[in-house]
Design a protein around this motif. Sequence first.
Motif, short mmCIF file in Angstrom:
data_model
loop_
_atom_site.label_atom_id
_atom_site.label_comp_id
_atom_site.label_asym_id
_atom_site.label_seq_id
_atom_site.Cartn_x
_atom_site.Cartn_y
_atom_site.Cartn_z
N GLU A 23 -4.94 -20.79 58.80
CA GLU A 23 -4.70 -19.40 58.44
C GLU A 23 -4.81 -18.45 59.63
OE1 GLU A 23 -7.37 -16.39 55.88
OE2 GLU A 23 -6.69 -18.17 54.75
N ARG A 24 -5.83 -18.67 60.47
CA ARG A 24 -6.14 -17.70 61.54
C ARG A 24 -6.15 -18.27 62.95
NH1 ARG A 24 -10.68 -13.66 59.69
NH2 ARG A 24 -9.90 -13.09 57.64
N GLY A 25 -5.88 -19.56 63.10
CA GLY A 25 -5.93 -20.16 64.43
C GLY A 25 -7.35 -20.56 64.80
N VAL A 26 -7.51 -21.05 66.04
CA VAL A 26 -8.81 -21.55 66.45
C VAL A 26 -9.84 -20.44 66.63
CG1 VAL A 26 -7.90 -23.66 67.49
CG2 VAL A 26 -8.15 -21.60 68.89
N GLY A 27 -9.40 -19.20 66.62
CA GLY A 27 -10.33 -18.07 66.69
C GLY A 27 -10.95 -17.71 65.35
N ALA A 28 -10.62 -18.44 64.31
CA ALA A 28 -11.19 -18.16 62.98
C ALA A 28 -12.71 -18.18 63.09
CB ALA A 28 -10.73 -19.20 61.97
N PRO A 29 -13.37 -17.15 62.58
CA PRO A 29 -14.83 -17.09 62.71
C PRO A 29 -15.55 -18.11 61.82
CG PRO A 29 -14.01 -15.20 61.45
CD PRO A 29 -12.81 -15.96 61.92
N THR A 30 -16.72 -18.53 62.29
CA THR A 30 -17.51 -19.48 61.51
C THR A 30 -17.94 -18.88 60.17
OG1 THR A 30 -19.51 -18.83 62.71
CG2 THR A 30 -18.34 -20.81 63.48
N ALA A 31 -18.06 -17.57 60.12
CA ALA A 31 -18.41 -16.91 58.84
C ALA A 31 -17.32 -17.17 57.81
CB ALA A 31 -18.62 -15.41 59.05
N LEU A 32 -16.06 -17.13 58.23
CA LEU A 32 -14.96 -17.42 57.31
C LEU A 32 -14.99 -18.88 56.87
CD1 LEU A 32 -12.31 -16.74 55.83
CD2 LEU A 32 -11.11 -17.25 57.98
N ILE A 33 -15.23 -19.76 57.81
CA ILE A 33 -15.29 -21.19 57.48
C ILE A 33 -16.39 -21.44 56.46
CG2 ILE A 33 -15.75 -23.51 58.40
CD1 ILE A 33 -14.50 -22.44 61.09
N ALA A 34 -17.55 -20.87 56.70
CA ALA A 34 -18.67 -21.04 55.77
C ALA A 34 -18.32 -20.46 54.40
CB ALA A 34 -19.93 -20.37 56.32
N LYS A 35 -17.69 -19.29 54.38
CA LYS A 35 -17.30 -18.67 53.12
C LYS A 35 -16.32 -19.56 52.35
CE LYS A 35 -15.19 -14.55 51.18
NZ LYS A 35 -14.55 -13.26 51.44
N GLU A 52 -17.20 -25.57 68.25
CA GLU A 52 -16.35 -26.53 68.96
C GLU A 52 -16.55 -27.95 68.42
OE1 GLU A 52 -18.20 -24.11 70.42
OE2 GLU A 52 -16.50 -22.86 71.03
N ALA A 53 -17.79 -28.32 68.13
CA ALA A 53 -18.06 -29.64 67.56
C ALA A 53 -17.38 -29.78 66.20
CB ALA A 53 -19.56 -29.88 67.43
N LEU A 54 -17.47 -28.73 65.38
CA LEU A 54 -16.81 -28.73 64.08
C LEU A 54 -15.30 -28.90 64.24
CD1 LEU A 54 -16.50 -28.23 61.01
CD2 LEU A 54 -16.62 -25.77 61.52
N LEU A 55 -14.70 -28.16 65.15
CA LEU A 55 -13.25 -28.23 65.32
C LEU A 55 -12.81 -29.57 65.87
CD1 LEU A 55 -12.39 -24.60 66.47
CD2 LEU A 55 -12.31 -25.59 64.17
N ASN A 56 -13.58 -30.15 66.78
CA ASN A 56 -13.25 -31.48 67.31
C ASN A 56 -13.32 -32.53 66.21
OD1 ASN A 56 -12.97 -31.97 70.51
ND2 ASN A 56 -14.09 -30.07 70.12
N GLU A 57 -14.36 -32.48 65.39
CA GLU A 57 -14.48 -33.45 64.30
C GLU A 57 -13.41 -33.23 63.23
OE1 GLU A 57 -18.25 -34.84 62.85
OE2 GLU A 57 -19.26 -33.95 64.59
N LEU A 105 -3.58 -28.99 62.42
CA LEU A 105 -3.33 -29.97 63.48
C LEU A 105 -2.53 -29.35 64.62
CD1 LEU A 105 -3.57 -33.08 64.13
CD2 LEU A 105 -1.27 -33.26 63.20
N SER A 106 -1.50 -28.60 64.28
CA SER A 106 -0.67 -27.97 65.30
C SER A 106 -1.46 -26.97 66.14
CB SER A 106 0.52 -27.26 64.66
OG SER A 106 1.39 -28.20 64.09
N GLN A 107 -2.36 -26.23 65.51
CA GLN A 107 -3.19 -25.26 66.23
C GLN A 107 -4.19 -25.99 67.14
OE1 GLN A 107 -3.48 -21.77 66.12
NE2 GLN A 107 -1.59 -21.66 64.96
N LEU A 108 -4.85 -26.98 66.59
CA LEU A 108 -5.91 -27.66 67.34
C LEU A 108 -5.38 -28.55 68.46
CD1 LEU A 108 -8.19 -28.56 64.31
CD2 LEU A 108 -8.75 -26.97 66.16
N ALA A 109 -4.24 -29.17 68.27
CA ALA A 109 -3.73 -30.13 69.24
C ALA A 109 -3.46 -29.53 70.61
CB ALA A 109 -2.46 -30.80 68.71
N VAL A 110 -3.18 -28.26 70.65
CA VAL A 110 -2.81 -27.63 71.93
C VAL A 110 -3.90 -26.71 72.48
CG1 VAL A 110 -0.34 -27.85 71.52
CG2 VAL A 110 -1.53 -25.79 70.76
#
Length: 188
Positions: A23-35, A52-57, A105-110
């Motif tokens: 929805e928001r790219g890799v800049g999505a805040p952790t608060a949104l992820i938690a919500k 970063e660990a969360l996004l890598n996993e 996947l497309s956001q994270l891969a690059v």
Amino acid sequence: MARPKSEEKRLHLMLAAAEAVAERGVGAPTALIAKLAGVAEGTLFRYFPTKEALLNETYLYICELGWASANESFDLSRPLIERARHLWDMHVDWCLANPVWDRALSQLAVTEILTKETRAAEAAMFPDVGLMEQVSAGEVLAGHPTEYADALFLAVANATIEFARREPERVEAYKASGFAAFRRMFLD
């Protein structure tokens, strides 16, 4: 005393991370992820020490899901071009069936967020080492980092997927055309 970690909650956090990144790219805040996961932000950091660990996993989890579908019917004894076409078709079909995973996947891969260890783990999942060696040895990618290969592949794949979504009745034609472009770039 801290409660034991749950694998289900860990998975739910990765699903929420994928949704937020889609929805928001890799800049999505952790608060949104938690919500999105329905947990407190502190809970997220009990499971993953950093964003970063969360996004890598999350990236590796998405890769596992995608390659699992391809591995079911993959046959290394087929000629290289047939194997490449099979993997291309499986990738496009999987992305069409899983739009959130595809966008994440497309956001994270690059992104530079992915570690060398994550990239190595991703490469180890790929079902066809021979195909990767052929692509890497070609003149297009000679001397360039893996991330560049990912970006080129995703550019062609994402264009194929986007047009296939717009015109579902032409999915097979777009897959054939996209593979022809991929083949000319990397295999001919």
